[in-house]
Design a protein around this motif. Structure first.
Motif, short mmCIF file in Angstrom:
data_model
loop_
_atom_site.label_atom_id
_atom_site.label_comp_id
_atom_site.label_asym_id
_atom_site.label_seq_id
_atom_site.Cartn_x
_atom_site.Cartn_y
_atom_site.Cartn_z
N UNK A 161 30.84 7.20 46.82
CA UNK A 161 32.22 7.09 46.36
C UNK A 161 32.56 5.64 46.03
N UNK A 162 33.02 5.43 44.80
CA UNK A 162 33.50 4.11 44.37
C UNK A 162 35.02 4.16 44.35
N UNK A 163 35.66 3.29 45.10
CA UNK A 163 37.12 3.25 45.19
C UNK A 163 37.61 1.97 44.52
N UNK A 164 38.54 2.12 43.59
CA UNK A 164 39.16 0.97 42.93
C UNK A 164 40.58 0.84 43.49
N UNK A 165 40.80 -0.18 44.31
CA UNK A 165 42.10 -0.39 44.95
C UNK A 165 42.94 -1.29 44.07
N UNK A 166 44.02 -0.73 43.53
CA UNK A 166 44.80 -1.43 42.52
C UNK A 166 44.16 -1.24 41.16
N UNK A 167 43.84 0.03 40.85
CA UNK A 167 42.97 0.34 39.71
C UNK A 167 43.65 0.21 38.36
N UNK A 168 44.98 0.21 38.32
CA UNK A 168 45.64 0.21 37.01
C UNK A 168 45.27 1.45 36.23
N UNK A 169 44.82 1.28 35.01
CA UNK A 169 44.47 2.41 34.15
C UNK A 169 43.11 3.03 34.47
N UNK A 170 42.37 2.46 35.42
CA UNK A 170 41.06 2.98 35.78
C UNK A 170 39.94 2.52 34.86
N UNK A 171 40.22 1.53 34.02
CA UNK A 171 39.25 1.11 33.02
C UNK A 171 38.00 0.49 33.66
N UNK A 172 38.18 -0.36 34.67
CA UNK A 172 37.03 -0.99 35.32
C UNK A 172 36.27 0.04 36.16
N UNK A 175 33.95 1.92 33.92
CA UNK A 175 32.77 1.15 33.55
C UNK A 175 31.72 1.19 34.65
N UNK A 176 32.15 1.10 35.91
CA UNK A 176 31.21 1.14 37.03
C UNK A 176 30.62 2.54 37.17
N UNK A 177 31.42 3.57 37.02
CA UNK A 177 30.89 4.93 37.12
C UNK A 177 29.88 5.22 36.01
N UNK A 181 25.38 6.82 37.57
CA UNK A 181 25.55 8.23 37.18
C UNK A 181 25.60 9.21 38.35
N UNK A 182 25.22 8.78 39.57
CA UNK A 182 25.28 9.69 40.71
C UNK A 182 26.51 9.46 41.57
N UNK A 183 27.45 8.61 41.12
CA UNK A 183 28.63 8.28 41.92
C UNK A 183 29.86 9.01 41.42
N UNK A 184 30.84 9.14 42.32
CA UNK A 184 32.17 9.63 41.96
C UNK A 184 33.16 8.52 42.27
N UNK A 185 34.36 8.60 41.68
CA UNK A 185 35.29 7.49 41.82
C UNK A 185 36.69 7.93 42.20
N UNK A 186 37.44 7.00 42.79
CA UNK A 186 38.84 7.22 43.13
C UNK A 186 39.64 5.99 42.75
N UNK A 187 40.64 6.18 41.90
CA UNK A 187 41.55 5.11 41.50
C UNK A 187 42.79 5.18 42.38
N UNK A 199 43.74 8.96 35.89
CA UNK A 199 43.25 10.31 36.18
C UNK A 199 42.37 10.85 35.06
N UNK A 200 42.47 10.25 33.87
CA UNK A 200 41.67 10.69 32.73
C UNK A 200 40.64 9.63 32.32
N UNK A 201 40.47 8.60 33.15
CA UNK A 201 39.61 7.48 32.76
C UNK A 201 38.14 7.85 32.69
N UNK A 202 37.71 8.78 33.55
CA UNK A 202 36.30 9.16 33.59
C UNK A 202 36.18 10.56 34.18
N UNK A 203 35.23 11.37 33.70
CA UNK A 203 35.09 12.74 34.23
C UNK A 203 34.81 12.81 35.72
N UNK A 204 34.22 11.76 36.28
CA UNK A 204 33.90 11.78 37.71
C UNK A 204 34.90 10.98 38.54
N UNK A 205 36.07 10.71 37.99
CA UNK A 205 37.08 9.92 38.70
C UNK A 205 38.30 10.77 39.02
#
Length: 348
Positions: A161-172, A175-177, A181-187, A199-205
């Motif tokens: 799990x990759x967590x972006x704290x203060x993710x804004x639009x989820x753009x960064x 990029x990390x996800x 390719x085996x990770x999931x993310x939370x903005x 919420x729409x930044x990446x299919x695995x986020x």
């Protein structure tokens, strides 16, 4: 929401696990104590325990940020984050599932084991070692069909799990996800306009409304990687939710970041003691393993300069008419320095 993310979320009221429920077109996350949190039509969930002390970036600021990032001006930052995350993620060999099979089991998998087959302790090899979480999991007769049954999976295992704290639009985060390719993310962010995009930044986020100054709605040691890009830092909470083997990546502006615009437009200056403040916010919880400075030159149009100013903190502190006049006087293209520090921090 992605079940591989949901099973690591925790109720902000009682810290119990959350599960997603659906009634018609309405979706919500609920805990065993019946606390319920609606999933917005745009895909994010509000996991604030109370009212946020502030509403975060406005819709105008978020739109400006989305436009500026989409134009590629900050691609160097995204590339640096992605490369660092990839290096960290694969620097060590993957966890040895056979060495600690008990971390892959739960009461549900034990109860579901066919006669004569063990699924925990020393006998748990064939079945649990091949089990994965989420909708891509192979179907195994007698195995659980939902991530909730594999709650005890180590967070560095099947789906980090990759967590972006203060993710804004989820753009960064996106990029990390893309690099993992085996990770999931939370903005995580406190701005609703930002989360609608995250919420729409990446299919695995997935995305959740949360104040980083409060307790984060995550299980202990549930994140393999934490991102913190131009955002506040809560050292104690970051330490709690990060796996002991994980890493925190912090991006902050260097002293000469956007220096040409700061001088010409009278914008907010980078605090010369910024690095010391970052260290202080993480003191006692993290050790800085490395730091790299990434510096490049941007050639911006005047509209791009206006967008850049509008997406940052100077948007709150600058007179719009005076700013527009100063931007109109700039020679085009406008040469601007991009300079940021990327620190890799490990839990103590």
């Amino acid at each position: 929401m992605d079940p591989r993310v949901v099973h690591r979320l925790r109720c902000p009221v009682c810290a119990e696990p959350l599960t997603e429920t659906t009634a018609g077109t309405a979706r919500a996350l609920r805990c065993p104590r019946r606390h319920s949190f609606d999933v917005a039509r745009q895909g994010y969930v509000n996991l604030l325990a109370g009212r946020a002390p502030h509403s975060g970036d406005s819709a105008e600021m978020v739109a400006a940020r989305a436009d500026f990032l989409a134009a590629g001006h900050y691609d160097a930052i995204a590339a640096a984050l992605a490369a660092t995350a990839r290096q960290i993620r694969y620097a060590a060999p993957p966890p040895d599932r056979h060495a600690a099979p008990h971390t892959l089991c739960s009461a549900a998998t034990h109860a579901a084991a066919p006669d004569g087959e063990t699924c925990c302790a020393d006998g748990c090899r064939a079945k649990a070692a091949n089990q994965r979480v989420g909708p891509q999991a192979p179907s195994t007769p007698g195995a659980p069909s939902t991530p909730g049954a594999t709650e005890q999976l180590r967070d560095g295992d099947a789906y980090p799990l990759v967590v972006d704290a203060g993710a804004g639009t989820g753009w960064y985060l996106a990029a990390v996800l893309a690099a993992l390719p085996d990770a999931v993310g939370l903005a995580l962010d406190v701005s609703k306009p930002a989360l609608r995009r995250a919420a729409r930044a990446h299919p695995r986020a997935a995305a959740a409304l949360a104040d980083t100054w409060q307790r984060l709605p995550l299980a202990d040691a549930s994140a393999a990687l934490l991102l913190n890009v131009f955002a506040p830092r809560n050292g104690a909470e970051f330490h709690r939710v990060l796996d002991p083997a994980g890493a925190l990546l912090v991006v902050t502006p260097a002293e000469d970041h956007l220096a040409e615009l700061v001088d010409a437009l009278d914008l907010l200056r980078v605090d010369p003691a910024k690095a010391d403040r970052v260290a202080g916010s993480l003191a006692g919880h993290f050790t800085e393993e490395s730091v790299t400075v990434h510096r490049t030159r941007l050639a911006l149009s005047r509209p791009a300069v206006a967008t850049l100013v509008g997406m940052g903190p100077s948007a709150w502190h600058t007179d719009p008419d005076r700013l527009a006049a100063r931007i109109a006087a700039l020679p085009e293209p406008v040469g601007v320095t991009l300079a940021v520090r990327l620190g890799v921090h490990r839990p103590r």
